[in-house]
Structures are given as C-alpha cells and as structure tokens.
Design a protein around this motif. Structure first.
Motif, PDB file in Angstrom:
ATOM      1  N   LEU A  15       0.816  -1.207   0.000  1.00 57.41           N
ATOM      2  CA  LEU A  15       0.000   0.000   0.000  1.00 57.41           C
ATOM      3  C   LEU A  15       0.854   1.264   0.000  1.00 57.41           C
ATOM      4  CD1 LEU A  15      -2.574  -1.064   2.758  1.00 57.41           C
ATOM      5  CD2 LEU A  15      -2.697  -1.483   0.297  1.00 57.41           C
ATOM      6  N   ASP A  16       0.306   2.295  -0.609  1.00 56.77           N
ATOM      7  CA  ASP A  16       0.884   3.626  -0.550  1.00 56.77           C
ATOM      8  C   ASP A  16       0.479   4.247   0.781  1.00 56.77           C
ATOM      9  OD1 ASP A  16       1.504   6.315  -0.767  1.00 56.77           O
ATOM     10  OD2 ASP A  16       0.767   6.516  -2.816  1.00 56.77           O
ATOM     11  N   ALA A  17       1.456   4.517   1.642  1.00 55.45           N
ATOM     12  CA  ALA A  17       1.134   5.029   2.979  1.00 55.45           C
ATOM     13  C   ALA A  17       0.360   6.336   2.930  1.00 55.45           C
ATOM     14  CB  ALA A  17       2.415   5.207   3.790  1.00 55.45           C
ATOM     15  N   SER A  18       0.587   7.154   1.908  1.00 49.98           N
ATOM     16  CA  SER A  18      -0.091   8.450   1.826  1.00 49.98           C
ATOM     17  C   SER A  18      -1.590   8.297   1.610  1.00 49.98           C
ATOM     18  CB  SER A  18       0.512   9.294   0.699  1.00 49.98           C
ATOM     19  OG  SER A  18       0.219   8.734  -0.576  1.00 49.98           O
ATOM     20  N   LYS A  19      -2.018   7.124   1.167  1.00 46.61           N
ATOM     21  CA  LYS A  19      -3.443   6.866   0.921  1.00 46.61           C
ATOM     22  C   LYS A  19      -4.047   5.921   1.950  1.00 46.61           C
ATOM     23  CE  LYS A  19      -2.911   7.374  -4.105  1.00 46.61           C
ATOM     24  NZ  LYS A  19      -3.136   6.729  -5.423  1.00 46.61           N
ATOM     25  N   THR A  20      -3.272   5.596   2.984  1.00 46.10           N
ATOM     26  CA  THR A  20      -3.663   4.538   3.912  1.00 46.10           C
ATOM     27  C   THR A  20      -4.131   5.097   5.252  1.00 46.10           C
ATOM     28  OG1 THR A  20      -2.136   2.962   2.887  1.00 46.10           O
ATOM     29  CG2 THR A  20      -2.858   2.482   5.132  1.00 46.10           C
ATOM     30  N   LEU A  21      -5.241   4.539   5.730  1.00 40.78           N
ATOM     31  CA  LEU A  21      -5.788   4.883   7.039  1.00 40.78           C
ATOM     32  C   LEU A  21      -6.015   3.604   7.829  1.00 40.78           C
ATOM     33  CD1 LEU A  21      -7.085   6.969   9.020  1.00 40.78           C
ATOM     34  CD2 LEU A  21      -9.263   6.524   7.864  1.00 40.78           C
ATOM     35  N   LEU A  22      -5.425   3.521   9.002  1.00 43.26           N
ATOM     36  CA  LEU A  22      -5.654   2.399   9.914  1.00 43.26           C
ATOM     37  C   LEU A  22      -6.783   2.766  10.864  1.00 43.26           C
ATOM     38  CD1 LEU A  22      -4.851  -0.325  11.261  1.00 43.26           C
ATOM     39  CD2 LEU A  22      -3.235   0.992  12.663  1.00 43.26           C
ATOM     40  N   GLY A 135     -12.728   5.225  -3.803  1.00 49.08           N
ATOM     41  CA  GLY A 135     -12.090   4.813  -5.032  1.00 49.08           C
ATOM     42  C   GLY A 135     -10.584   4.952  -5.030  1.00 49.08           C
ATOM     43  N   ASP A 136     -10.034   5.496  -3.944  1.00 46.74           N
ATOM     44  CA  ASP A 136      -8.604   5.765  -3.877  1.00 46.74           C
ATOM     45  C   ASP A 136      -8.017   5.410  -2.509  1.00 46.74           C
ATOM     46  OD1 ASP A 136      -6.168   7.004  -5.052  1.00 46.74           O
ATOM     47  OD2 ASP A 136      -6.459   8.454  -3.442  1.00 46.74           O
ATOM     48  N   GLY A 137      -8.739   5.680  -1.432  1.00 43.99           N
ATOM     49  CA  GLY A 137      -8.242   5.443  -0.085  1.00 43.99           C
ATOM     50  C   GLY A 137      -8.144   3.975   0.266  1.00 43.99           C
ATOM     51  N   ARG A 138      -7.104   3.649   1.033  1.00 46.20           N
ATOM     52  CA  ARG A 138      -6.881   2.288   1.521  1.00 46.20           C
ATOM     53  C   ARG A 138      -7.147   2.274   3.018  1.00 46.20           C
ATOM     54  NH1 ARG A 138      -6.048   2.955  -3.883  1.00 46.20           N
ATOM     55  NH2 ARG A 138      -4.950   1.179  -4.780  1.00 46.20           N
ATOM     56  N   VAL A 139      -8.124   1.501   3.452  1.00 47.44           N
ATOM     57  CA  VAL A 139      -8.536   1.493   4.857  1.00 47.44           C
ATOM     58  C   VAL A 139      -8.277   0.113   5.449  1.00 47.44           C
ATOM     59  CG1 VAL A 139     -10.434   1.853   6.462  1.00 47.44           C
ATOM     60  CG2 VAL A 139     -10.294   3.241   4.377  1.00 47.44           C
TER      61      VAL A 139
END
Length: 226
Positions: A15-22, A135-139
């Motif tokens: 994952l791209d960290a800039s688009k990632t939310l934990l 469509g872009d964010g990684r959760v």
C-alpha cells in the motif's frame, strides 16, 4: 446441515502510505481489559500487541490512524426499549481506551452510539480532512468485535467504495465462530471486489518520505515481537 467455515487465505498487500488509514475499532476497557465486565479474554489479548505494532508501522511510514469509541447514554433505546445489557456508558471507565492502544494526540477519535461508525458520527468529515477518498483510499480495519462493530466498519467502508483490508490476526470476538462467520461474509460477491483478507505481517507500506530516520523506525510488524 453442518457447515465447515475456515479462515480465508490471507493475501499480501502493498500500500501507498499516503493513501492509507488504519482504523482501530473500540479497543476499550469494557471488553479489552481484564477487569472489564465483558472482557473477551485470550482472543483480545492476542490482538492487542499486533494492533500496536501495526499502528507504529503505519505511523512511521506516514499513514494515518483513526480510533472509534463506542459509548452509550443511559436512556438509549437499546437499553430502555430493547433491554440490552447496559455497558460503555459515556464518561465511565468502561468506555475508556485500554492503555496499550490509547490514541496519540494527533490521532482522531470518532465517537459512536451504535455499532455503526458512520451512523450519526463525524466519520465522513474526518475522512475528508484526512484526504482519504472513495475509489482511492486504503482502509485497514482492526479491533473488536469482529462480528459486530468491526463488521459494521468493514461494510461501511466497502459500500462507500474504499479499498478495505482486514488483518485477520488483528480482530477478535469472544467466540471464534463469530469471527469466522464475519470473515465468511467478506468472501461473498457483495464484498470480495474491494475487501481483502490479510494478516498484519503481510502488510507492506511504501513510506510517504523515505528519510533515513523513517527507514529506521518504519519496521514491518513481522519484524517485531510475535
């Protein structure tokens, strides 16, 4: 007819960290502390250090972390009409986060009054502020309980068109069957297109800024203590 439900095969994710939310769901005293009235025992004890390591890794790589906090009011219809067990009353010790997973000063907390982290909360506003877009964010969804609040979170992000990742070693319920039933849902047609089952040691993040200091601190979870 008896059904044999197994754990899905975990998939490695990059994952791209800039688009990632934990997302860390409801790691509160009520269910995650040994003195809590609904303490889950060994299942929750196993996931606490894994979530902590994953959180440290996400933060070190430049990703974002958000907590949900499940609270209730004493006059909630859940108690007064439907007779559910009174728990997690707002402002009580039960509803506080466990020490190992207390939010950092810059980690937002979404307070919710139901299992659903989107219903009558400011989750959508926080996603906009953090620039985590459909469509872009990684959760990445972790926490408890896998069959209730975590499942609601996974469903909520999935139907709102986010990429969703579930590290199976970072979520739990008191009964393993509940967890397996939840995981089986995400393998179905309605979820498998944007929900990926994984494990914390199979999550790799590409750091936002690959500086020397960050390369030292951004240790993948599988390199920590098991």
């Amino acid at each position: 007819m008896l059904l044999d439900i197994n754990y899905p095969d975990p998939m490695p994710v990059d994952l791209d960290a800039s688009k990632t939310l934990l997302i860390i769901v409801d790691m509160e005293n009520c269910s995650a502390h040994p003195n809590g009235p609904q303490y889950m025992g060994e299942p929750v004890e196993k996931i606490i250090p894994r979530i902590a390591r994953l959180r440290d890794y996400v933060r070190a790589c430049g990703g974002r972390v958000l907590h949900t906090q499940s609270v209730r009011k004493r006059d909630a219809l859940e108690f007064t009409v439907f007779g559910n067990v009174v728990r997690k009353l707002e402002g009580t010790w039960d509803a506080e986060f466990i020490d190992a997973l207390k939010p950092a000063a810059d980690e937002p907390v979404v307070v919710k009054y139901t299992h659903d982290c989107f219903y009558q909360t400011n989750m959508t506003e926080w996603l906009q502020r953090l620039d985590i877009r459909p469509g872009d964010g990684r959760v990445i969804v972790t926490g408890i309980a896998s069959r209730s609040c975590v499942q609601c979170a996974v469903t909520g992000f999935s139907i709102r068109d986010y990429y969703v990742y579930v590290p199976m070693d970072c979520t739990a319920a008191k009964e393993e069957t509940e967890t397996l039933l939840s995981f089986s849902l995400y393998r179905g047609f309605g979820y498998r297109y944007n929900v990926t089952m994984t494990q914390s040691d199979m999550v790799t993040l590409r750091p936002v800024i690959a500086s020397v200091s960050e390369s030292i601190t951004a240790v993948p979870p599988h390199q920590g203590v098991s």
